[in-house]
Design a protein around this motif. Structure first.
Motif, PDB file in Angstrom:
ATOM      1  N   ASN A   1      30.321  85.281  63.024  1.00 14.32           N
ATOM      2  CA  ASN A   1      29.950  84.414  64.144  1.00 14.32           C
ATOM      3  C   ASN A   1      31.105  84.245  65.121  1.00 14.32           C
ATOM      4  N   LEU A   2      32.312  84.024  64.576  1.00 20.07           N
ATOM      5  CA  LEU A   2      33.473  83.866  65.438  1.00 20.07           C
ATOM      6  C   LEU A   2      33.764  85.163  66.191  1.00 20.07           C
ATOM      7  N   CYS A   3      33.681  86.288  65.493  1.00 17.94           N
ATOM      8  CA  CYS A   3      33.972  87.564  66.127  1.00 17.94           C
ATOM      9  C   CYS A   3      32.986  87.844  67.257  1.00 17.94           C
ATOM     10  N   ALA A   4      31.706  87.560  67.033  1.00 18.00           N
ATOM     11  CA  ALA A   4      30.703  87.779  68.084  1.00 18.00           C
ATOM     12  C   ALA A   4      31.058  86.985  69.339  1.00 18.00           C
ATOM     13  N   PHE A   5      31.522  85.765  69.140  1.00 15.83           N
ATOM     14  CA  PHE A   5      31.941  84.963  70.288  1.00 15.83           C
ATOM     15  C   PHE A   5      33.180  85.546  70.957  1.00 15.83           C
ATOM     16  N   LEU A   6      34.171  85.946  70.151  1.00 16.87           N
ATOM     17  CA  LEU A   6      35.438  86.409  70.708  1.00 16.87           C
ATOM     18  C   LEU A   6      35.310  87.711  71.498  1.00 16.87           C
ATOM     19  N   VAL A   7      34.342  88.546  71.175  1.00 16.32           N
ATOM     20  CA  VAL A   7      34.178  89.795  71.931  1.00 16.32           C
ATOM     21  C   VAL A   7      33.219  89.623  73.099  1.00 16.32           C
ATOM     22  N   SER A   8      32.693  88.436  73.271  1.00 11.24           N
ATOM     23  CA  SER A   8      31.743  88.186  74.352  1.00 11.24           C
ATOM     24  C   SER A   8      32.455  87.794  75.639  1.00 11.24           C
ATOM     25  N   ASP A   9      31.723  87.835  76.741  1.00  7.72           N
ATOM     26  CA  ASP A   9      32.278  87.419  78.025  1.00  7.72           C
ATOM     27  C   ASP A   9      32.589  85.927  78.043  1.00  7.72           C
ATOM     28  N   GLU A  10      31.922  85.165  77.191  1.00  9.19           N
ATOM     29  CA  GLU A  10      32.193  83.730  77.125  1.00  9.19           C
ATOM     30  C   GLU A  10      33.631  83.443  76.675  1.00  9.19           C
ATOM     31  N   ALA A  11      34.240  84.407  75.996  1.00  8.54           N
ATOM     32  CA  ALA A  11      35.613  84.239  75.506  1.00  8.54           C
ATOM     33  C   ALA A  11      36.603  85.064  76.331  1.00  8.54           C
ATOM     34  N   ARG A  12      36.260  85.361  77.579  1.00  6.31           N
ATOM     35  CA  ARG A  12      37.035  86.314  78.378  1.00  6.31           C
ATOM     36  C   ARG A  12      38.470  85.869  78.663  1.00  6.31           C
ATOM     37  N   PHE A  13      38.787  84.590  78.471  1.00 10.92           N
ATOM     38  CA  PHE A  13      40.146  84.130  78.717  1.00 10.92           C
ATOM     39  C   PHE A  13      40.922  83.870  77.421  1.00 10.92           C
ATOM     40  N   LEU A  14      40.379  84.310  76.298  1.00  8.84           N
ATOM     41  CA  LEU A  14      41.052  84.112  75.016  1.00  8.84           C
ATOM     42  C   LEU A  14      41.694  85.423  74.583  1.00  8.84           C
ATOM     43  N   SER A  15      43.001  85.424  74.476  1.00  3.55           N
ATOM     44  CA  SER A  15      43.704  86.646  74.086  1.00  3.55           C
ATOM     45  C   SER A  15      45.048  86.306  73.461  1.00  3.55           C
ATOM     46  N   GLY A  16      45.438  87.124  72.491  1.00  2.80           N
ATOM     47  CA  GLY A  16      46.750  87.005  71.881  1.00  2.80           C
ATOM     48  C   GLY A  16      46.833  86.040  70.720  1.00  2.80           C
ATOM     49  N   TYR A  17      45.786  85.310  70.456  1.00  2.00           N
ATOM     50  CA  TYR A  17      45.843  84.256  69.442  1.00  2.00           C
ATOM     51  C   TYR A  17      45.282  84.713  68.094  1.00  2.00           C
ATOM     52  N   THR A  18      45.664  83.967  67.062  1.00  2.00           N
ATOM     53  CA  THR A  18      45.081  84.124  65.732  1.00  2.00           C
ATOM     54  C   THR A  18      44.162  82.942  65.479  1.00  2.00           C
ATOM     55  N   TYR A  19      42.926  83.237  65.129  1.00  8.38           N
ATOM     56  CA  TYR A  19      41.914  82.204  64.912  1.00  8.38           C
ATOM     57  C   TYR A  19      41.551  82.143  63.431  1.00  8.38           C
ATOM     58  N   TYR A  20      41.670  80.944  62.865  1.00  8.25           N
ATOM     59  CA  TYR A  20      41.434  80.758  61.436  1.00  8.25           C
ATOM     60  C   TYR A  20      39.978  80.397  61.152  1.00  8.25           C
ATOM     61  N   VAL A  21      39.452  81.014  60.109  1.00 10.04           N
ATOM     62  CA  VAL A  21      38.107  80.686  59.612  1.00 10.04           C
ATOM     63  C   VAL A  21      38.282  80.292  58.150  1.00 10.04           C
ATOM     64  N   ASP A  22      38.647  79.032  57.928  1.00  9.41           N
ATOM     65  CA  ASP A  22      39.006  78.633  56.562  1.00  9.41           C
ATOM     66  C   ASP A  22      38.738  77.151  56.277  1.00  9.41           C
ATOM     67  N   ASN A  23      37.920  76.531  57.120  1.00  7.53           N
ATOM     68  CA  ASN A  23      37.575  75.119  56.899  1.00  7.53           C
ATOM     69  C   ASN A  23      38.815  74.221  56.874  1.00  7.53           C
ATOM     70  N   GLY A  24      39.855  74.617  57.623  1.00  9.28           N
ATOM     71  CA  GLY A  24      41.061  73.806  57.701  1.00  9.28           C
ATOM     72  C   GLY A  24      42.103  74.073  56.640  1.00  9.28           C
ATOM     73  N   LEU A  25      41.871  75.061  55.781  1.00  7.14           N
ATOM     74  CA  LEU A  25      42.790  75.333  54.678  1.00  7.14           C
ATOM     75  C   LEU A  25      44.195  75.669  55.177  1.00  7.14           C
ATOM     76  N   SER A  26      44.299  76.400  56.284  1.00  8.83           N
ATOM     77  CA  SER A  26      45.617  76.793  56.785  1.00  8.83           C
ATOM     78  C   SER A  26      46.449  75.605  57.247  1.00  8.83           C
ATOM     79  N   GLN A  27      45.799  74.470  57.489  1.00 10.73           N
ATOM     80  CA  GLN A  27      46.539  73.249  57.864  1.00 10.73           C
ATOM     81  C   GLN A  27      47.014  72.463  56.648  1.00 10.73           C
ATOM     82  N   VAL A  28      46.502  72.822  55.493  1.00 13.82           N
ATOM     83  CA  VAL A  28      46.831  72.111  54.267  1.00 13.82           C
ATOM     84  C   VAL A  28      47.762  72.950  53.389  1.00 13.82           C
ATOM     85  N   GLY A  29      47.506  74.253  53.343  1.00 19.11           N
ATOM     86  CA  GLY A  29      48.300  75.151  52.496  1.00 19.11           C
ATOM     87  C   GLY A  29      47.628  75.386  51.153  1.00 19.11           C
ATOM     88  N   ILE A  30      47.892  76.555  50.611  1.00 14.41           N
ATOM     89  CA  ILE A  30      47.284  76.908  49.316  1.00 14.41           C
ATOM     90  C   ILE A  30      47.881  76.052  48.208  1.00 14.41           C
TER      91      ILE A  30
END
Length: 258
Positions: free
Chosen positions: A229-258
């Motif tokens: 779902n995220l990838c479909a959005f990121l390759v769409s024209d709706e995301a045309r100004f989003l570039s260079g970033y890393t986007y997490y799909v982890d329900n916030g896990l990366s903010q807490v740590g393993i």
């Protein structure tokens, strides 16, 4: 149709479908569901019987072998795309590899050859794809790759792939900058630990999933479709100004740590 993205008329290359549980297949399902037409690749003859039915089920117009370690094979994929479509709107790079002996050992013990191979397949191949895609993205486009939180923090047993994925995330930033004048974007998606056949190569990977589930409510509901779902959005024209970033799909896990 994906409510977050309209990919009607867009052509995309998906590299890395291995089986029905692979993240690349989840992405392929979602971009096709949003209206895109895809080309798909399989690693080798052994993988083809698993990948071809999945790709055919999604209406893939090209289904081609692609082992980036075989000279000329990646170039042949792009030659076929050029002959078929003459353009390309997005590329999804969902491949990684490390020899098990190097992956399961300490970084300090890894071999130069193993490290070089992991960097070549997991990172430099993304640069090669960007170079080959550039002349086909005449109306702009999106380059997407897959990372993991181990690129940012030390994750037990992720070992050598940590610095390899860190390099991949850095490459994404530089590609996004260098190709911006052509309206070609580069983004990275970083899913939390998901049970896939590729992930099973990481020692004690199930422990990472269990740790995530213990720390984050409902973590075990995150799946390949969420990444898609995220990838479909990121390759769409709706995301045309989003570039260079890393986007997490982890329900916030990366903010807490393993």
């Amino acid at each position: 149709m994906n409510a977050l993205a309209n990919l009607a008329g867009k052509k995309g290359l998906i590299v890395g479908i291995a089986n029905q549980d692979s993240i690349a297949y989840g992405i392929a399902r979602k971009v096709v569901g949003a209206g895109a037409t895809i080309a798909a690749t399989y690693l080798n003859d052994k993988a083809e019987p698993f990948v071809r039915p999945l790709a055919e089920g999604l209406g893939a117009e090209l289904i081609l072998p692609c082992n980036v370690m075989v000279d000329g094979q990646l170039e042949k994929v792009f030659e076929a795309v050029t002959a078929k479509w003459g353009k390309l709107d997005f590329v999804v790079h969902s491949i990684a590899f490390s020899p098990l002996a190097d992956l399961h050992g300490r970084i300090v013990d890894c071999s130069a050859e193993g490290f070089k191979m992991a960097m070549d397949v997991s990172c430099h191949s993304f640069i090669r794809m960007a170079k080959l895609a550039e002349p086909l993205m005449t109306d702009g486009g999106a380059l997407v790759t897959l990372s993991y939180y181990g690129a940012e923090k030390v994750i037990p047993n992720y070992n050598m792939m940590g610095p390899v994925k860190a390099a991949l995330e850095s490459v994404t930033r530089y590609l996004g900058h260098e190709l911006a004048e052509k309206r070609i974007r580069a983004v990275c998606i970083s899913p939390g630990p998901l049970r896939t056949r590729a992930a099973s190569g990481i020692k004690s990977f199930d422990d990472l999933v269990e740790a995530a589930s213990a720390k984050i409510p409902h973590y075990d509901e995150v799946n390949q479709d969420d990444v898609g779902n995220l990838c479909a959005f990121l390759v769409s024209d709706e995301a045309r100004f989003l570039s260079g970033y890393t986007y997490y799909v982890d329900n916030g896990l990366s903010q807490v740590g393993i």
